[in-house]
Enzyme design. Structure first.
Site, PDB file in Angstrom:
ATOM      1  N   LYS A   1      -2.807  42.944 -29.848  1.00  0.00           N
ATOM      2  CA  LYS A   1      -1.941  41.928 -29.227  1.00  0.00           C
ATOM      3  C   LYS A   1      -0.461  42.233 -29.491  1.00  0.00           C
ATOM      4  CE  LYS A   1      -3.818  38.604 -31.701  1.00  0.00           C
ATOM      5  NZ  LYS A   1      -4.766  39.403 -32.509  1.00  0.00           N
TER       6      LYS A   1
ATOM      7  N   ARG B   1      -4.718  29.444 -31.275  1.00  0.00           N
ATOM      8  CA  ARG B   1      -5.856  30.021 -31.979  1.00  0.00           C
ATOM      9  C   ARG B   1      -6.955  28.994 -32.224  1.00  0.00           C
ATOM     10  NH1 ARG B   1      -2.682  34.483 -34.677  1.00  0.00           N
ATOM     11  NH2 ARG B   1      -4.172  35.952 -35.531  1.00  0.00           N
TER      12      ARG B   1
ATOM     13  N   ARG C   1     -10.741  36.909 -41.780  1.00  0.00           N
ATOM     14  CA  ARG C   1      -9.972  36.619 -40.558  1.00  0.00           C
ATOM     15  C   ARG C   1     -10.848  36.803 -39.322  1.00  0.00           C
ATOM     16  NH1 ARG C   1      -5.019  40.389 -41.386  1.00  0.00           N
ATOM     17  NH2 ARG C   1      -4.345  39.614 -39.367  1.00  0.00           N
TER      18      ARG C   1
HETATM   19  P1  ADP Z   1      -2.881  39.466 -36.323  1.00  0.00           P
HETATM   20  O1  ADP Z   1      -1.681  40.166 -35.721  1.00  0.00           O
HETATM   21  O2  ADP Z   1      -3.625  40.367 -37.190  1.00  0.00           O
HETATM   22  O3  ADP Z   1      -3.745  38.825 -35.284  1.00  0.00           O
HETATM   23  P2  ADP Z   1      -1.038  37.406 -37.037  1.00  0.00           P
HETATM   24  O4  ADP Z   1       0.172  38.120 -37.524  1.00  0.00           O
HETATM   25  O5  ADP Z   1      -1.021  36.904 -35.631  1.00  0.00           O
HETATM   26  O6  ADP Z   1      -2.301  38.327 -37.262  1.00  0.00           O
HETATM   27  O7  ADP Z   1      -1.357  36.170 -37.972  1.00  0.00           O
HETATM   28  C1  ADP Z   1      -1.341  36.292 -39.380  1.00  0.00           C
HETATM   29  C2  ADP Z   1      -1.773  34.976 -40.002  1.00  0.00           C
HETATM   30  O8  ADP Z   1      -0.833  33.941 -39.641  1.00  0.00           O
HETATM   31  C3  ADP Z   1      -3.126  34.432 -39.560  1.00  0.00           C
HETATM   32  O9  ADP Z   1      -4.204  35.002 -40.278  1.00  0.00           O
HETATM   33  C4  ADP Z   1      -2.951  32.934 -39.864  1.00  0.00           C
HETATM   34  O10 ADP Z   1      -3.044  32.673 -41.259  1.00  0.00           O
HETATM   35  C5  ADP Z   1      -1.496  32.702 -39.451  1.00  0.00           C
HETATM   36  N1  ADP Z   1      -1.412  32.328 -38.030  1.00  0.00           N
HETATM   37  C6  ADP Z   1      -0.865  33.066 -37.022  1.00  0.00           C
HETATM   38  N2  ADP Z   1      -0.963  32.417 -35.846  1.00  0.00           N
HETATM   39  C7  ADP Z   1      -1.605  31.246 -36.106  1.00  0.00           C
HETATM   40  C8  ADP Z   1      -2.025  30.151 -35.314  1.00  0.00           C
HETATM   41  N3  ADP Z   1      -1.827  30.119 -33.983  1.00  0.00           N
HETATM   42  N4  ADP Z   1      -2.649  29.111 -35.927  1.00  0.00           N
HETATM   43  C9  ADP Z   1      -2.844  29.102 -37.259  1.00  0.00           C
HETATM   44  N5  ADP Z   1      -2.492  30.106 -38.068  1.00  0.00           N
HETATM   45  C10 ADP Z   1      -1.879  31.180 -37.514  1.00  0.00           C
HETATM   46  P1  ADP Z   2      -3.043  42.496 -33.382  1.00  0.00           P
HETATM   47  O1  ADP Z   2      -1.624  42.040 -33.126  1.00  0.00           O
HETATM   48  O2  ADP Z   2      -3.987  42.093 -32.287  1.00  0.00           O
HETATM   49  O3  ADP Z   2      -3.532  42.123 -34.743  1.00  0.00           O
HETATM   50  P2  ADP Z   2      -1.871  45.183 -33.539  1.00  0.00           P
HETATM   51  O4  ADP Z   2      -1.155  45.397 -32.255  1.00  0.00           O
HETATM   52  O5  ADP Z   2      -1.037  44.869 -34.736  1.00  0.00           O
HETATM   53  O6  ADP Z   2      -3.040  44.089 -33.333  1.00  0.00           O
HETATM   54  O7  ADP Z   2      -2.763  46.479 -33.820  1.00  0.00           O
HETATM   55  C1  ADP Z   2      -3.547  46.593 -35.011  1.00  0.00           C
HETATM   56  C2  ADP Z   2      -3.482  48.046 -35.495  1.00  0.00           C
HETATM   57  O8  ADP Z   2      -4.175  48.880 -34.562  1.00  0.00           O
HETATM   58  C3  ADP Z   2      -2.078  48.619 -35.588  1.00  0.00           C
HETATM   59  O9  ADP Z   2      -2.041  49.500 -36.677  1.00  0.00           O
HETATM   60  C4  ADP Z   2      -1.874  49.363 -34.267  1.00  0.00           C
HETATM   61  O10 ADP Z   2      -0.978  50.468 -34.405  1.00  0.00           O
HETATM   62  C5  ADP Z   2      -3.289  49.836 -33.956  1.00  0.00           C
HETATM   63  N1  ADP Z   2      -3.610  49.808 -32.520  1.00  0.00           N
HETATM   64  C6  ADP Z   2      -3.209  48.901 -31.595  1.00  0.00           C
HETATM   65  N2  ADP Z   2      -3.750  49.179 -30.390  1.00  0.00           N
HETATM   66  C7  ADP Z   2      -4.510  50.289 -30.569  1.00  0.00           C
HETATM   67  C8  ADP Z   2      -5.334  51.077 -29.683  1.00  0.00           C
HETATM   68  N3  ADP Z   2      -5.473  50.766 -28.380  1.00  0.00           N
HETATM   69  N4  ADP Z   2      -5.967  52.148 -30.213  1.00  0.00           N
HETATM   70  C9  ADP Z   2      -5.832  52.457 -31.538  1.00  0.00           C
HETATM   71  N5  ADP Z   2      -5.091  51.757 -32.413  1.00  0.00           N
HETATM   72  C10 ADP Z   2      -4.427  50.685 -31.938  1.00  0.00           C
END
Ligand code: ADP
Ligand code: ADP
Length: 223
Positions: free
Chosen positions: A20, A95, A178
C-alpha cells in the site's frame, strides 16, 4: 496519469506488506492526489511526542489497532486541510467497519464519497518475507526492501539521505499478530465496499512495477 475532474477518493486496502505504502507513494507523484497514511501520521505524532502519538505507540508495538475514535479524529482533521481538497489516496484507513462508516459520513456531509476501494492481496508467507526485510527512512518514511527494492547504500535513503531503520513492529511476532488483526478486523471491509459497488480486487504478488501498471489501468478506467 490524469486526475479526474472532480474530488476523488481512493482507499487502498490489504494486509501489512501488501504494498500500500509503496504504491500510494508512486500514485501520489503521478496523480497529484494527496496520500494520507494513518500509520505515517501516528509515527509523526510519536516523533513529535504528542499525547496521541504516545497513546498510539502502545497499540502499534503490540500490532493492535489504535482505537477508532482517536484514528477517525486524526483522519477527519487531515482530510479537511487544503491539500486534500481534490480528494486523497487513503493508505491504511479505514481498517475497521466503524472507521468505514465514519469516513462515509464525513465525506457524505461534504457531498463526496469513496470512488474506488482497491484490495491488494498477497499470500501470508510472502508477507512475512516482505515485512522482515522492510526498511524505512527516518525523515519521510520512504520505503525499501533489502532484497526486492534495495537502496543504493543499505543504511541511507536514496531520496533524502536520511538513515534507514527497521520498524519495531516489523519483527516477526508482531507481524503475525498484525496479520491476525487484519483478517479479523479489516478484511470485512472487502465485503462492505463490494456491496457499495466500488471494490476492485487485485493480485499484489508480482513485482512493484507490474502492480503499479495494473493500478494505473484501474485508475484510468475511473477517470
Ligand atoms: P502497514 O504499512 O504495515 O500496513 P501502517 O504503517 O499502516 O502499517 O500501520 C502501523 C500501525 O499503526 C498499525 O499496526 C496500527 O497499530 C496503527 N494504525 C494504522 N492505521 C490504523 C487505523 N486505520 N486504525 C487503527 N490503527 C491504525
Ligand atoms: P504496506 O504499506 O502495505 O505495509 P509496503 O509498501 O510498505 O506495504 O511494502 C512492504 C515491503 O515490501 C517493503 O519493504 C516494500 O519495499 C516491499 N514491497 C512492496 N511491494 C512489493 C512488491 N510488489 N514486490 C516485492 N516487494 C514489495
Amino acid at each position: 496519469m490524469a486526475l479526474p475532474d472532480r474530488p476523488f477518493y481512493v482507499v487502498l486496502m490489504g494486509p501489512p506488506g501488501a504494498g500500500k505504502g509503496t504504491q500510494s507513494a508512486i500514485l501520489e507523484n503521478e496523480m497529484g492526489l494527496k496520500r494520507v497514511a494513518s500509520g505515517d501520521l501516528f509515527r509523526e505524532n510519536l516523533v513529535k511526542g504528542t499525547p496521541m502519538g504516545v497513546q498510539a505507540k502502545s497499540y502499534m508495538d503490540r500490532g493492535e489497532l489504535v482505537p477508532d475514535d482517536v484514528t477517525v479524529g486524526m483522519i477527519r482533521e487531515r482530510l479537511t486541510r487544503s491539500d486534500c481538497q481534490k480528494g486523497a489516496i487513503l493508505d491504511g484507513f479505514p481498517r475497521t467497519l466503524p472507521q468505514a462508516y465514519s469516513l462515509d459520513r464525513m465525506l457524505g456531509m461534504a457531498g463526496r464519497r469513496i470512488n474506488i476501494a482497491i484490495s491488494i492481496s498477497v499470500p501470508d508467507e510472502v508477507i512475512m518475507e516482505r515485512m522482515t526485510g522492510r526498511r524505512v527512512c527516518r525523515a519521510y518514511g520512504h520505503v525499501y526492501h533489502v532484497i526486492f527494492n534495495p537502496s543504493k547504500d543499505p543504511q541511507i535513503c536514496d531520496v533524502d539521505g536520511s538513515e534507514l531503520y527497521q520498524r519495531d513492529d516489523d519483527k516477526e511476532d508482531t507481524v503475525r499478530n498484525r496479520l491476525y488483526v487484519y483478517y479479523k478486523q479489516t478484511a470485512p471491509l472487502i465485503g462492505y465496499y463490494f456491496a457499495k459497488g466500488v471494490l476492485v480486487e487485485m493480485d499484489g504478488n508480482q513485482p512493484i512495477e507490474e502492480v503499479h501498471g495494473l493500478l494505473g489501468q484501474i485508475m484510468a478506467s475511473q477517470a
